[in-house]
Design an enzyme around this catalytic site. Structure first.
Site, PDB file in Angstrom:
ATOM      1  CE  LYS A 102       5.903   3.524  12.590  1.00  0.00           C
ATOM      2  NZ  LYS A 102       5.618   2.697  11.420  1.00  0.00           N
ATOM      3  N   PRO A 155      -1.839   0.470  19.164  1.00  0.00           N
ATOM      4  CG  PRO A 155      -3.544  -1.083  18.849  1.00  0.00           C
ATOM      5  CD  PRO A 155      -2.874  -0.273  19.897  1.00  0.00           C
ATOM      6  CG  HIS A 170      -1.975  -0.959   1.255  1.00  0.00           C
ATOM      7  ND1 HIS A 170      -2.963  -0.966   2.196  1.00  0.00           N
ATOM      8  CD2 HIS A 170      -2.258  -1.984   0.407  1.00  0.00           C
ATOM      9  CE1 HIS A 170      -3.804  -1.950   1.944  1.00  0.00           C
ATOM     10  NE2 HIS A 170      -3.394  -2.588   0.873  1.00  0.00           N
ATOM     11  CE1 TYR A 195      -0.415   4.168   9.740  1.00  0.00           C
ATOM     12  CE2 TYR A 195       0.632   2.734   8.132  1.00  0.00           C
ATOM     13  CZ  TYR A 195      -0.374   2.970   9.038  1.00  0.00           C
ATOM     14  OH  TYR A 195      -1.347   2.021   9.261  1.00  0.00           O
ATOM     15  CE1 TYR A 243      -4.557   3.846   9.564  1.00  0.00           C
ATOM     16  CE2 TYR A 243      -4.777   4.100  11.942  1.00  0.00           C
ATOM     17  CZ  TYR A 243      -4.151   3.534  10.847  1.00  0.00           C
ATOM     18  OH  TYR A 243      -3.112   2.668  11.037  1.00  0.00           O
TER      19      TYR A 243
HETATM   20  C1  LIG Z   1      -4.716  -6.000  18.441  1.00  0.00           C
HETATM   21  C2  LIG Z   1      -3.300  -5.692  18.108  1.00  0.00           C
HETATM   22  C3  LIG Z   1      -2.978  -5.108  16.896  1.00  0.00           C
HETATM   23  C4  LIG Z   1      -1.675  -4.799  16.580  1.00  0.00           C
HETATM   24  N1  LIG Z   1      -1.399  -4.213  15.361  1.00  0.00           N
HETATM   25  C5  LIG Z   1      -0.131  -3.944  15.033  1.00  0.00           C
HETATM   26  C6  LIG Z   1       0.205  -3.445  13.729  1.00  0.00           C
HETATM   27  O1  LIG Z   1      -0.667  -3.231  12.883  1.00  0.00           O
HETATM   28  N2  LIG Z   1       1.500  -3.221  13.422  1.00  0.00           N
HETATM   29  C7  LIG Z   1       2.484  -3.455  14.348  1.00  0.00           C
HETATM   30  O2  LIG Z   1       3.666  -3.243  14.007  1.00  0.00           O
HETATM   31  N3  LIG Z   1       2.212  -3.952  15.588  1.00  0.00           N
HETATM   32  C8  LIG Z   1       0.938  -4.213  15.951  1.00  0.00           C
HETATM   33  N4  LIG Z   1       0.656  -4.767  17.194  1.00  0.00           N
HETATM   34  C9  LIG Z   1       1.735  -5.024  18.144  1.00  0.00           C
HETATM   35  C10 LIG Z   1       2.505  -6.311  17.840  1.00  0.00           C
HETATM   36  O3  LIG Z   1       1.651  -7.415  17.724  1.00  0.00           O
HETATM   37  C11 LIG Z   1       3.554  -6.543  18.957  1.00  0.00           C
HETATM   38  O4  LIG Z   1       4.252  -5.343  19.151  1.00  0.00           O
HETATM   39  C12 LIG Z   1       4.523  -7.657  18.581  1.00  0.00           C
HETATM   40  O5  LIG Z   1       3.896  -8.913  18.762  1.00  0.00           O
HETATM   41  C13 LIG Z   1       5.785  -7.612  19.446  1.00  0.00           C
HETATM   42  O6  LIG Z   1       6.616  -8.704  19.163  1.00  0.00           O
HETATM   43  P1  LIG Z   1       7.510  -9.356  20.293  1.00  0.00           P
HETATM   44  O7  LIG Z   1       8.245 -10.469  19.639  1.00  0.00           O
HETATM   45  O8  LIG Z   1       8.254  -8.314  21.011  1.00  0.00           O
HETATM   46  O9  LIG Z   1       6.473  -9.932  21.378  1.00  0.00           O
HETATM   47  P2  LIG Z   1       5.394 -11.080  21.237  1.00  0.00           P
HETATM   48  O10 LIG Z   1       4.864 -11.174  19.857  1.00  0.00           O
HETATM   49  O11 LIG Z   1       4.433 -10.860  22.345  1.00  0.00           O
HETATM   50  O12 LIG Z   1       6.221 -12.408  21.495  1.00  0.00           O
HETATM   51  C14 LIG Z   1       6.668 -12.790  22.786  1.00  0.00           C
HETATM   52  C15 LIG Z   1       6.737 -14.298  22.852  1.00  0.00           C
HETATM   53  O13 LIG Z   1       7.267 -14.679  24.120  1.00  0.00           O
HETATM   54  C16 LIG Z   1       6.523 -15.771  24.621  1.00  0.00           C
HETATM   55  N5  LIG Z   1       6.659 -15.797  26.080  1.00  0.00           N
HETATM   56  C17 LIG Z   1       6.083 -14.984  26.990  1.00  0.00           C
HETATM   57  N6  LIG Z   1       6.475 -15.304  28.229  1.00  0.00           N
HETATM   58  C18 LIG Z   1       7.333 -16.353  28.107  1.00  0.00           C
HETATM   59  C19 LIG Z   1       8.056 -17.133  29.039  1.00  0.00           C
HETATM   60  N7  LIG Z   1       7.963 -16.910  30.374  1.00  0.00           N
HETATM   61  N8  LIG Z   1       8.840 -18.135  28.592  1.00  0.00           N
HETATM   62  C20 LIG Z   1       8.949 -18.365  27.256  1.00  0.00           C
HETATM   63  N9  LIG Z   1       8.255 -17.663  26.317  1.00  0.00           N
HETATM   64  C21 LIG Z   1       7.470 -16.663  26.752  1.00  0.00           C
HETATM   65  C22 LIG Z   1       5.098 -15.471  24.156  1.00  0.00           C
HETATM   66  O14 LIG Z   1       4.298 -16.644  24.142  1.00  0.00           O
HETATM   67  C23 LIG Z   1       5.352 -14.926  22.757  1.00  0.00           C
HETATM   68  O15 LIG Z   1       5.358 -15.949  21.775  1.00  0.00           O
HETATM   69  C24 LIG Z   1      -0.640  -5.096  17.529  1.00  0.00           C
HETATM   70  C25 LIG Z   1      -0.953  -5.711  18.742  1.00  0.00           C
HETATM   71  C26 LIG Z   1      -2.263  -6.003  19.045  1.00  0.00           C
HETATM   72  C27 LIG Z   1      -2.571  -6.664  20.365  1.00  0.00           C
END
Ligand SMILES: Cc1cc2nc3c(=O)[nH]c(=O)nc-3n(C[C@H](O)[C@H](O)[C@H](O)COP(=O)(O)OP(=O)(O)OC[C@H]3O[C@@H](n4cnc5c(N)ncnc54)[C@H](O)[C@@H]3O)c2cc1C
Length: 406
Positions: free
Chosen positions: A296, A292, A72, A384, A201
């Site tokens: 980001k 969200p 996009h 963005y 949006y």
């Molecule tokens: C509704 C929604 C919409 C979103 N939309 C966007 C978007 O459009 N664009 C965007 O960039 N971001 C978006 N986000 C945010 C994005 O999903 C997160 O920022 C992203 O998942 C972060 O990645 P991460 O790897 O840091 O954490 P996570 O994806 O949370 O991964 C962490 C992992 O650690 C594991 N874990 C936790 N505790 C333990 C433990 N004690 N031992 C072992 N493993 C463990 C979990 O199970 C998980 O698999 C959105 C979030 C939500 C909730």
């Protein structure tokens, strides 16, 4: 067991870090508490910014994204019943975003790690961190007579906002900055073709709404709701009626379809500083959360581990810990800009409980300004599509890619 980097969490941060380390010949073990199926089916983000897209392509995990992702070059801001396009391509010199679901990114990274003989362990319980301020930090996991120990050079805390890594840092080390918002998002995934080619949006007197998508046949839509909204009070009919009210336009009604997933998410801004303690480095949601609205979260997680992999690469190649020592400082520069942008988009587009007439007029003036001034539209567009990656990081990546061709 022994490894160079112990990684807690197989989300985008943990898996991407393991992948980037592997490309530099650095060993890692990823420990994930949920099953592979669970993490590969968890519906969350879907907007990849230009930096994430480029990294996936240049490191060999972008084939499916290229094939299935929707590129996009703009979004629509909708208010007072009119739509206004922010043209990313024009405003940023050709940059855009790619719509590709987070769970697909997770699948691609998991497959790449396992195909390369990487060690990713799922359903690992009772993870705890030890000796973080020593040269030999350890991760213990699996309880009750079945405990194992992983000895590491460094540990990466990529375990999201509810993980154990951040809370393993002694009291008094971290400073927490946070802001809660007085609303949440009710999100649905629906088997319906997206009703618009680009994200919409919508600022509406009944509250914010977002039209997004995950594929040509799957729509992702959100409604601003109460923080403690009971999802059981929202029948599919009620959700579609409210979405039609907030998002429909003169020549458009939303295409409806079966809702296959729905849930309520709270909105929060959060930063823990510094993102390091001893030999533990926090990355992604374990260190910071953004609402969200700016899309980001996933992109910031990827940007963090990009810095961390370069810093670790530097350390193993030359014994130089300069970039490791600067990890937190380098990441936080980007983190705070993403915090600002996400807060700004959220504040501009949502209805606040205490929104008096003055605030609503001010929000409308801001939307009018952003959609009528090229300078204002450019600030939205460049944030963005993703601000440039830190030059320190780019330089280190170039160096290591030359040294360790894939
Ligand atoms: C509704 C929604 C919409 C979103 N939309 C966007 C978007 O459009 N664009 C965007 O960039 N971001 C978006 N986000 C945010 C994005 O999903 C997160 O920022 C992203 O998942 C972060 O990645 P991460 O790897 O840091 O954490 P996570 O994806 O949370 O991964 C962490 C992992 O650690 C594991 N874990 C936790 N505790 C333990 C433990 N004690 N031992 C072992 N493993 C463990 C979990 O199970 C998980 O698999 C959105 C979030 C939500 C909730």
């Amino acid at each position: 067991m022994r490894t160079q980097i112990g990684i807690v969490g197989a989300g985008p941060a943990g898996l991407m870090l393991s992948h980037l380390l592997h490309l530099q010949g650095i060993e890692s073990v990823v420990l994930e508490k949920h099953s592979r199926r669970y993490v590969e089916e968890r519906v969350r983000a879907g907007v990849l910014d230009q930096g994430t897209v480029d990294l996936m392509l240049t490191t060999g995990v972008g084939r499916r994204m290229k094939e299935l992702g929707l590129v996009h070059y703009g979004i629509e801001l909708r208010f007072l019943n009119s739509g206004h396009r922010i043209d990313f391509k024009d405003l940023t010199g050709g940059l855009g975003i790619t719509i590709y679901a987070q769970q697909e990114v997770v699948k691609d990274l998991t497959n790449a790690r396992l195909a390369a003989g990487g060690q990713v362990f799922f359903e690992v319980g009772d993870v705890s961190l030890h000796d973080l301020d020593s040269q030999r930090p350890k991760i213990r996991y699996g309880g009750d007579g079945d405990a194992s120990e992983l000895q590491c050079d460094f540990i990466a805390g990529c375990d999201g906002s509810h993980g154990i890594c951040r809370s393993s840092i002694p009291n008094g080390v971290l400073t927490i900055f946070e802001r809660d918002y007085p609303f949440g998002w009710l999100g649905i995934l629906a088997e319906a073709p997206p009703s618009s080619d680009e994200l919409i949006y919508a600022y509406h007197e009944r509250g914010f709404a977002l039209l997004s998508m995950r594929s040509p046949t799957l729509s992702r839509l959100y409604l601003q709701c109460r923080r403690d909204e009971d999802i059981n009070e929202w029948s599919d009919d009620k959700i579609w009626t409210e979405l039609q009210r907030r998002l429909a336009a003169k020549k458009r009604t939303l295409v409806e379809g079966p809702i296959i997933q729905k849930g309520v998410t709270g909105m929060r801004s959060f930063v823990a500083e510094p993102m390091q303690y001893g030999r533990l480095f926090l990355a992604g949601d374990s260190a910071h959360i953004v609402p969200p609205t700016g899309a980001k979260g996933l992109n910031l997680a990827v940007a963090d581990v990009r810095v961390l992999s370069a810093a670790l690469g530097d350390f193993y190649a030359s014994g130089d810990s300069d970039l490791l020592n600067k990890y937190s400082e380098v990441c936080l520069r980007r983190v705070w800009k993403a915090q600002r942008f996400s807060w700004w988009m959220t504040s501009m587009l949502h209805r606040f409980d205490d929104n008096g007439t003055y605030d609503r007029r001010r929000q409308l003036a801001e939307l009018d300004y952003v959609t009528s001034s090229r300078a204002a539209a450019t600030t939205l567009a460049e944030n963005y599509v993703g601000l440039p990656i830190d030059p320190i990081c780019v330089e280190h990546e170039r160096k290591y890619q030359e040294r360790s061709p894939r």
